[in-house]
Enzyme design. Sequence first.
Site, PDB file in Angstrom:
ATOM      1  N   GLU A  42      28.116 -48.835 -32.599  1.00  0.00           N
ATOM      2  CA  GLU A  42      28.289 -47.467 -31.698  1.00  0.00           C
ATOM      3  C   GLU A  42      29.533 -46.836 -32.165  1.00  0.00           C
ATOM      4  O   GLU A  42      30.560 -47.511 -31.750  1.00  0.00           O
ATOM      5  CB  GLU A  42      28.496 -47.788 -30.378  1.00  0.00           C
ATOM      6  CG  GLU A  42      26.936 -48.665 -29.705  1.00  0.00           C
ATOM      7  CD  GLU A  42      25.902 -47.416 -29.782  1.00  0.00           C
ATOM      8  OE1 GLU A  42      26.069 -46.248 -29.867  1.00  0.00           O
ATOM      9  OE2 GLU A  42      24.799 -47.780 -28.993  1.00  0.00           O
ATOM     10  N   LEU A  43      29.648 -45.981 -33.165  1.00  0.00           N
ATOM     11  CA  LEU A  43      30.926 -45.558 -33.674  1.00  0.00           C
ATOM     12  C   LEU A  43      31.257 -43.962 -32.846  1.00  0.00           C
ATOM     13  O   LEU A  43      31.056 -43.772 -31.997  1.00  0.00           O
ATOM     14  CB  LEU A  43      30.909 -45.515 -34.984  1.00  0.00           C
ATOM     15  CG  LEU A  43      30.312 -46.791 -35.667  1.00  0.00           C
ATOM     16  CD1 LEU A  43      30.226 -46.660 -37.384  1.00  0.00           C
ATOM     17  CD2 LEU A  43      31.201 -48.050 -35.304  1.00  0.00           C
ATOM     18  N   LYS A  59      35.123 -60.176 -28.263  1.00  0.00           N
ATOM     19  CA  LYS A  59      36.134 -59.774 -28.778  1.00  0.00           C
ATOM     20  C   LYS A  59      36.703 -58.549 -28.468  1.00  0.00           C
ATOM     21  O   LYS A  59      36.246 -57.499 -28.878  1.00  0.00           O
ATOM     22  CB  LYS A  59      36.448 -59.973 -30.304  1.00  0.00           C
ATOM     23  CG  LYS A  59      37.600 -59.754 -31.129  1.00  0.00           C
ATOM     24  CD  LYS A  59      37.801 -58.222 -31.212  1.00  0.00           C
ATOM     25  CE  LYS A  59      39.392 -57.975 -31.879  1.00  0.00           C
ATOM     26  NZ  LYS A  59      40.200 -57.715 -30.986  1.00  0.00           N
ATOM     27  N   ALA A  62      39.305 -55.343 -27.437  1.00  0.00           N
ATOM     28  CA  ALA A  62      40.339 -54.486 -28.139  1.00  0.00           C
ATOM     29  C   ALA A  62      41.510 -55.237 -27.499  1.00  0.00           C
ATOM     30  O   ALA A  62      41.929 -55.822 -26.328  1.00  0.00           O
ATOM     31  CB  ALA A  62      40.281 -53.251 -27.702  1.00  0.00           C
ATOM     32  N   SER A  63      42.624 -55.438 -28.294  1.00  0.00           N
ATOM     33  CA  SER A  63      43.752 -56.042 -28.211  1.00  0.00           C
ATOM     34  C   SER A  63      44.900 -55.614 -26.957  1.00  0.00           C
ATOM     35  O   SER A  63      45.852 -56.350 -26.699  1.00  0.00           O
ATOM     36  CB  SER A  63      44.740 -56.166 -29.348  1.00  0.00           C
ATOM     37  OG  SER A  63      43.956 -56.935 -30.198  1.00  0.00           O
ATOM     38  N   CYS A  88      33.814 -41.059 -26.814  1.00  0.00           N
ATOM     39  CA  CYS A  88      33.114 -41.011 -28.068  1.00  0.00           C
ATOM     40  C   CYS A  88      32.179 -39.764 -27.954  1.00  0.00           C
ATOM     41  O   CYS A  88      31.721 -39.028 -28.629  1.00  0.00           O
ATOM     42  CB  CYS A  88      32.470 -42.101 -28.469  1.00  0.00           C
ATOM     43  SG  CYS A  88      31.589 -42.722 -27.232  1.00  0.00           S
TER      44      CYS A  88
END
Length: 455
Positions: A228-229, A154, A156-157, A262
């Site tokens: 993983e933020l 899924k 990213a849009s 990030c």
Amino acid sequence: MTISTINPATGELLKTFTPLSNEEISAKIHLAQQAFETYRHTNFQQRSHLLESCADILKQGKADFAKLMTLEMGKTYKSAVAEVEKCLLVCNYYAENGAEFLSDKTVQTDASQSFVRYQPLGIILAVMPWNFPFWQVFRFAAPALMAGNVALLKHASNVPQCALAIEEIFHKAGFANGIFQTLLIGANQVSPLIADQRVKAATLTGSEPAGISLAATSGMHIKKTVLELGGSDPFIVLSSANLKAAAVTGTTSRMLNNGQSCIAAKRFIVIDSIADEFEKLLIEEFQALKIGDPMLPETDIGPLATNKILEDIDQKVQKAINAGAKLVLGGKPIQNNSGNYYPPTLIVDILPENPVAREEFFGPVGMLFRVPDIDTAIQLANDTPFGLGASAWTNDPQEQQYLINEIEAGAVFINGIVKSDPRMPFGGVKRSGYGRELSIQGIHEFVNVKTIWVK
Ligand code: NDP
């Protein structure tokens, strides 16, 4: 969020996609499950060949894939080319090393034979961000598929065409139908997927709220996750450092991917005695960057990926200034075209109570803090909810060891830029997430570590 391609350099809506229905999603999960039943019996050599084919396809299609990334999320074309090259590296890395990483490991016990065997789990769901639309996916997929799992992506849009192109790469490489599938779905369709008993584990790279949501649902269904933020990486400069090299590398790091990385250097923490000189060098480096059309080879900084990111950055910079910080460079969106352009920006004199001091700027904005000594530098470096990477600059070996031991982060780089490398584990601590990608640790995240004991 609608699933669509909007060129961030012009604001033009180029293509929209209808999200999959629940029935379509279920059919794809079914296909993945069927594919797994066959694929899990393939041997390492077969999987290696498939990954090598992926690498070949990436190499041949490099220019087209890079253009697609630039079109959908605005990174410079030259950095998009480098991203494709890194993807083929990670495919080749696991093709070469996966068998060894996953071979049976003998352990001496009271048994006549005892060992550890690594077996695939099944369907793994990957929820991925737009900022490195190819790399983030390949970094997950190469080890997961090498281990015998199958994948649902899924993405990213705002990068649907990248998502479809990646699915096509795996297909063309010879992975059977269902081994790697892209699901064009919204974020609100993720939870039911995790709840589906055929999906065995999930990984997410993205923001904290997304990570919390995925981990909470996974927890309810007792499913393994890797997160993983975000990060607010410190970049510490001590008095013995080569200041010019630090300023050049600090600029590269902060501005990488138009500031949307990030592991970018987000907080420059500099010893008082050299702070003025370092600030001057940093401003010079920031000012030298060319902003413009991301397709042009001379461009260093393209547009931010979406208009919302531009607005967020603008508001956050204003918030910092309103709370007493001083703006020394940039600080206003560039108004002369319809793209999401924001200039290199530097803010200083940020008091500890300033709300942005512990936040993450996901755009080309650096924060510079002055500190009296190494202990205060480390204290400030750690004074954030995040713990992804850190870069520290000193030529004193004792200081280097001290920094390595005391900084709370998943990675510490001394006198260099924080970067990911297939050979080294990658991931964070604290609210930057948990689990590791890449290297041997990455391939062991989504396997059943099976203990075997034979009398
Ligand atoms: P988001 O978390 O919004 O998006 C990342 C992915 O998660 C997208 O596919 C998104 O789908 C999906 N998503 C969003 N909300 C949910 C939800 N509630 N449940 C399930 N999936 C969800 O991140 P951003 O796009 O805003 O990316 C920026 C952030 O991500 C920054 O904080 C950055 O630091 C972090 N990041 C971390 C990286 C790392 O390696 N540690 C790398 C890159 C970014 P949709 O697009 O449909 O909303």
